[in-house]
Design a protein around this motif. Structure first.
Motif, mmCIF file in Angstrom:
data_model
loop_
_atom_site.group_PDB
_atom_site.id
_atom_site.type_symbol
_atom_site.label_atom_id
_atom_site.label_comp_id
_atom_site.label_asym_id
_atom_site.label_seq_id
_atom_site.Cartn_x
_atom_site.Cartn_y
_atom_site.Cartn_z
ATOM 1 N N PRO A 65 35.687 88.168 34.122
ATOM 2 C CA PRO A 65 35.685 88.272 35.582
ATOM 3 C C PRO A 65 34.797 87.211 36.223
ATOM 4 C CG PRO A 65 34.384 90.050 34.647
ATOM 5 C CD PRO A 65 35.032 89.322 33.509
ATOM 6 N N LEU A 66 35.105 86.912 37.470
ATOM 7 C CA LEU A 66 34.270 86.026 38.265
ATOM 8 C C LEU A 66 32.882 86.649 38.379
ATOM 9 C CD1 LEU A 66 33.915 83.664 40.317
ATOM 10 C CD2 LEU A 66 34.739 85.265 42.061
ATOM 11 N N PHE A 67 31.830 85.859 38.190
ATOM 12 C CA PHE A 67 30.458 86.349 38.278
ATOM 13 C C PHE A 67 29.721 85.530 39.329
ATOM 14 C CE2 PHE A 67 25.986 85.993 36.758
ATOM 15 C CZ PHE A 67 25.612 87.305 37.021
ATOM 16 N N LEU A 68 29.181 86.200 40.347
ATOM 17 C CA LEU A 68 28.465 85.503 41.409
ATOM 18 C C LEU A 68 27.061 86.065 41.569
ATOM 19 C CD1 LEU A 68 31.234 85.462 44.170
ATOM 20 C CD2 LEU A 68 30.538 83.571 42.706
ATOM 21 N N LYS A 69 26.083 85.164 41.682
ATOM 22 C CA LYS A 69 24.709 85.543 42.023
ATOM 23 C C LYS A 69 24.498 85.118 43.469
ATOM 24 C CE LYS A 69 22.556 84.979 37.527
ATOM 25 N NZ LYS A 69 21.536 84.246 36.774
ATOM 26 N N LEU A 70 24.058 86.057 44.291
ATOM 27 C CA LEU A 70 23.840 85.780 45.700
ATOM 28 C C LEU A 70 22.360 85.896 46.020
ATOM 29 C CD1 LEU A 70 26.949 87.800 46.298
ATOM 30 C CD2 LEU A 70 26.750 85.450 47.090
ATOM 31 N N LYS A 71 21.947 85.321 47.152
ATOM 32 C CA LYS A 71 20.514 85.194 47.421
ATOM 33 C C LYS A 71 19.812 86.498 47.792
ATOM 34 C CE LYS A 71 21.022 83.789 52.214
ATOM 35 N NZ LYS A 71 20.659 82.846 53.230
ATOM 36 N N ASP A 72 20.518 87.432 48.466
ATOM 37 C CA ASP A 72 19.864 88.685 48.856
ATOM 38 C C ASP A 72 20.909 89.792 49.011
ATOM 39 O OD1 ASP A 72 21.048 88.340 51.425
ATOM 40 O OD2 ASP A 72 19.302 87.245 52.130
ATOM 41 N N ASP A 73 20.420 91.004 49.278
ATOM 42 C CA ASP A 73 21.307 92.163 49.371
ATOM 43 C C ASP A 73 22.285 92.069 50.536
ATOM 44 O OD1 ASP A 73 20.298 93.388 47.099
ATOM 45 O OD2 ASP A 73 18.793 94.531 48.210
ATOM 46 N N GLU A 74 21.850 91.489 51.643
ATOM 47 C CA GLU A 74 22.735 91.359 52.806
ATOM 48 C C GLU A 74 23.917 90.443 52.486
ATOM 49 O OE1 GLU A 74 22.590 89.644 57.336
ATOM 50 O OE2 GLU A 74 20.785 90.583 56.532
ATOM 51 N N GLU A 75 23.627 89.286 51.907
ATOM 52 C CA GLU A 75 24.694 88.364 51.523
ATOM 53 C C GLU A 75 25.585 89.002 50.455
ATOM 54 O OE1 GLU A 75 25.171 83.673 50.509
ATOM 55 O OE2 GLU A 75 23.658 84.755 49.348
ATOM 56 N N LEU A 76 24.997 89.759 49.561
ATOM 57 C CA LEU A 76 25.743 90.443 48.509
ATOM 58 C C LEU A 76 26.770 91.401 49.110
ATOM 59 C CD1 LEU A 76 26.106 91.172 45.482
ATOM 60 C CD2 LEU A 76 24.234 92.791 45.766
ATOM 61 N N LYS A 77 26.356 92.248 50.048
ATOM 62 C CA LYS A 77 27.261 93.199 50.689
ATOM 63 C C LYS A 77 28.382 92.492 51.435
ATOM 64 C CE LYS A 77 24.208 97.096 51.542
ATOM 65 N NZ LYS A 77 23.583 97.898 52.600
ATOM 66 N N GLU A 78 28.033 91.495 52.236
ATOM 67 C CA GLU A 78 29.029 90.783 53.036
ATOM 68 C C GLU A 78 30.056 90.079 52.157
ATOM 69 O OE1 GLU A 78 27.172 88.153 55.837
ATOM 70 O OE2 GLU A 78 25.924 89.759 56.661
ATOM 71 N N THR A 79 29.583 89.360 51.165
ATOM 72 C CA THR A 79 30.472 88.607 50.288
ATOM 73 C C THR A 79 31.371 89.533 49.482
ATOM 74 O OG1 THR A 79 28.829 86.842 50.145
ATOM 75 C CG2 THR A 79 30.562 86.842 48.484
ATOM 76 N N THR A 80 30.807 90.626 48.997
ATOM 77 C CA THR A 80 31.600 91.596 48.239
ATOM 78 C C THR A 80 32.748 92.125 49.084
ATOM 79 O OG1 THR A 80 29.683 92.250 46.915
ATOM 80 C CG2 THR A 80 31.533 93.780 46.982
#
Length: 68
Positions: free
Chosen positions: A29-44
């Motif tokens: 699967p695609l694996f992404l590391k994001l900078k913070d929880d806010e960006e994580l929620k939005e991108t997801t």
């Protein structure tokens, strides 16, 4: 955990997203590391919408995007 090992899952993991800098995931699967929880929620949410897929939030605050 409760499934028999001979039963194939009826879903496909499309992506795994995390804001944990130390997390390493291998596999298809695609694996992404994001900078913070806010960006994580939005991108997801955006990726799941684009793929018409479902989101699963894990206990470790990471997300998986799956298609059934």
């Amino acid at each position: 955990m409760g499934r028999e090992s001979s039963i194939n899952p009826n879903y496909k993991i499309m992506a795994y997203l995390t804001a944990n800098e130390g997390r390493e995931v291998s596999g298809s699967p695609l694996f992404l590391k994001l900078k913070d929880d806010e960006e994580l929620k939005e991108t997801t949410g955006e990726i799941a919408k684009a793929l018409k897929a479902d989101v699963v939030k894990l206990k470790n605050n990471d997300y998986m995007i799956i298609q059934i």
